[in-house]
Design a protein around this motif. Structure first.
Motif, PDB file in Angstrom:
ATOM      1  N   UNK A  18       0.832  -1.202   0.000  1.00  8.19           N
ATOM      2  CA  UNK A  18       0.000   0.000   0.000  1.00  8.19           C
ATOM      3  C   UNK A  18       0.870   1.257   0.000  1.00  8.19           C
ATOM      4  N   UNK A  19       1.891   1.268   0.849  1.00  9.82           N
ATOM      5  CA  UNK A  19       2.796   2.411   0.921  1.00  9.82           C
ATOM      6  C   UNK A  19       3.520   2.606  -0.404  1.00  9.82           C
ATOM      7  N   UNK A  20       3.985   1.519  -0.986  1.00  9.17           N
ATOM      8  CA  UNK A  20       4.690   1.589  -2.266  1.00  9.17           C
ATOM      9  C   UNK A  20       3.781   2.134  -3.352  1.00  9.17           C
ATOM     10  N   UNK A  21       2.559   1.647  -3.399  1.00  6.29           N
ATOM     11  CA  UNK A  21       1.606   2.098  -4.416  1.00  6.29           C
ATOM     12  C   UNK A  21       1.324   3.591  -4.270  1.00  6.29           C
ATOM     13  N   UNK A  22       1.127   4.059  -3.052  1.00  4.89           N
ATOM     14  CA  UNK A  22       0.827   5.464  -2.805  1.00  4.89           C
ATOM     15  C   UNK A  22       2.033   6.338  -3.152  1.00  4.89           C
ATOM     16  N   UNK A  23       3.219   5.925  -2.762  1.00  6.50           N
ATOM     17  CA  UNK A  23       4.414   6.715  -3.048  1.00  6.50           C
ATOM     18  C   UNK A  23       4.692   6.789  -4.546  1.00  6.50           C
ATOM     19  N   UNK A  24       4.465   5.710  -5.265  1.00  8.82           N
ATOM     20  CA  UNK A  24       4.654   5.744  -6.718  1.00  8.82           C
ATOM     21  C   UNK A  24       3.686   6.735  -7.361  1.00  8.82           C
ATOM     22  N   UNK A  25       2.467   6.743  -6.891  1.00  7.61           N
ATOM     23  CA  UNK A  25       1.477   7.668  -7.453  1.00  7.61           C
ATOM     24  C   UNK A  25       1.859   9.119  -7.146  1.00  7.61           C
ATOM     25  N   UNK A  26       2.288   9.373  -5.914  1.00  9.31           N
ATOM     26  CA  UNK A  26       2.707  10.724  -5.542  1.00  9.31           C
ATOM     27  C   UNK A  26       3.890  11.154  -6.406  1.00  9.31           C
ATOM     28  N   UNK A  27       4.870  10.280  -6.568  1.00  9.27           N
ATOM     29  CA  UNK A  27       6.054  10.593  -7.359  1.00  9.27           C
ATOM     30  C   UNK A  27       5.682  10.859  -8.814  1.00  9.27           C
ATOM     31  N   UNK A  28       4.786  10.057  -9.373  1.00 14.80           N
ATOM     32  CA  UNK A  28       4.358  10.266 -10.755  1.00 14.80           C
ATOM     33  C   UNK A  28       3.612  11.588 -10.911  1.00 14.80           C
ATOM     34  N   UNK A  29       2.764  11.904  -9.942  1.00 11.18           N
ATOM     35  CA  UNK A  29       2.023  13.171  -9.994  1.00 11.18           C
ATOM     36  C   UNK A  29       2.977  14.359  -9.925  1.00 11.18           C
ATOM     37  N   UNK A  30       3.973  14.293  -9.044  1.00 10.05           N
ATOM     38  CA  UNK A  30       4.945  15.372  -8.929  1.00 10.05           C
ATOM     39  C   UNK A  30       5.769  15.520 -10.206  1.00 10.05           C
ATOM     40  N   UNK A  31       6.135  14.400 -10.810  1.00  6.38           N
ATOM     41  CA  UNK A  31       6.909  14.447 -12.052  1.00  6.38           C
ATOM     42  C   UNK A  31       6.083  15.077 -13.168  1.00  6.38           C
ATOM     43  N   UNK A  32       4.815  14.749 -13.231  1.00  9.31           N
ATOM     44  CA  UNK A  32       3.943  15.326 -14.255  1.00  9.31           C
ATOM     45  C   UNK A  32       3.827  16.841 -14.089  1.00  9.31           C
ATOM     46  N   UNK A  33       3.653  17.301 -12.854  1.00 14.65           N
ATOM     47  CA  UNK A  33       3.567  18.738 -12.580  1.00 14.65           C
ATOM     48  C   UNK A  33       4.879  19.417 -12.961  1.00 14.65           C
ATOM     49  N   UNK A  34       5.998  18.779 -12.626  1.00 17.64           N
ATOM     50  CA  UNK A  34       7.309  19.340 -12.941  1.00 17.64           C
ATOM     51  C   UNK A  34       7.508  19.454 -14.451  1.00 17.64           C
ATOM     52  N   UNK A  35       7.102  18.438 -15.209  1.00 17.97           N
ATOM     53  CA  UNK A  35       7.237  18.476 -16.668  1.00 17.97           C
ATOM     54  C   UNK A  35       6.355  19.563 -17.274  1.00 17.97           C
ATOM     55  N   UNK A  36       5.158  19.740 -16.750  1.00 21.18           N
ATOM     56  CA  UNK A  36       4.278  20.795 -17.256  1.00 21.18           C
ATOM     57  C   UNK A  36       4.868  22.170 -16.978  1.00 21.18           C
ATOM     58  N   UNK A  37       5.424  22.352 -15.797  1.00 18.66           N
ATOM     59  CA  UNK A  37       6.027  23.631 -15.447  1.00 18.66           C
ATOM     60  C   UNK A  37       7.232  23.905 -16.338  1.00 18.66           C
ATOM     61  N   UNK A  38       8.066  22.903 -16.575  1.00 19.81           N
ATOM     62  CA  UNK A  38       9.235  23.062 -17.432  1.00 19.81           C
ATOM     63  C   UNK A  38       8.822  23.437 -18.846  1.00 19.81           C
TER      64      UNK A  38
END
Length: 60
Positions: free
Chosen positions: A23-43
């Motif tokens: 559960x922790x792994x699944x949640x952290x992967x989703x958080x990391x993917x969401x942050x990466x997506x936001x970072x790519x959009x900002x870039x």
């Protein structure tokens, strides 16, 4: 005594339960993917703004 079939003895209809680590792994992967997506959009947005700024400054 009832006659058991081979499929009755070893079948498991339920999937294995999710452990707390899973559960922790699944949640952290989703958080990391969401942050990466936001970072790519900002870039991409900043890159576009820089190109527009450079195009406007070279025209002058």
């Amino acid at each position: 005594m009832a006659k058991l079939l081979k499929t009755t003895v070893f079948s498991s209809d339920t999937s294995p339960k999710e452990t707390s680590l899973d559960k922790t792994t699944r949640i952290m992967r989703r958080i990391t993917q969401d942050e990466a997506e936001v970072r790519h959009q900002k870039t991409a947005r900043l890159r576009k703004a820089r190109f527009e700024s450079e195009a406007n400054s070279s025209d002058s």
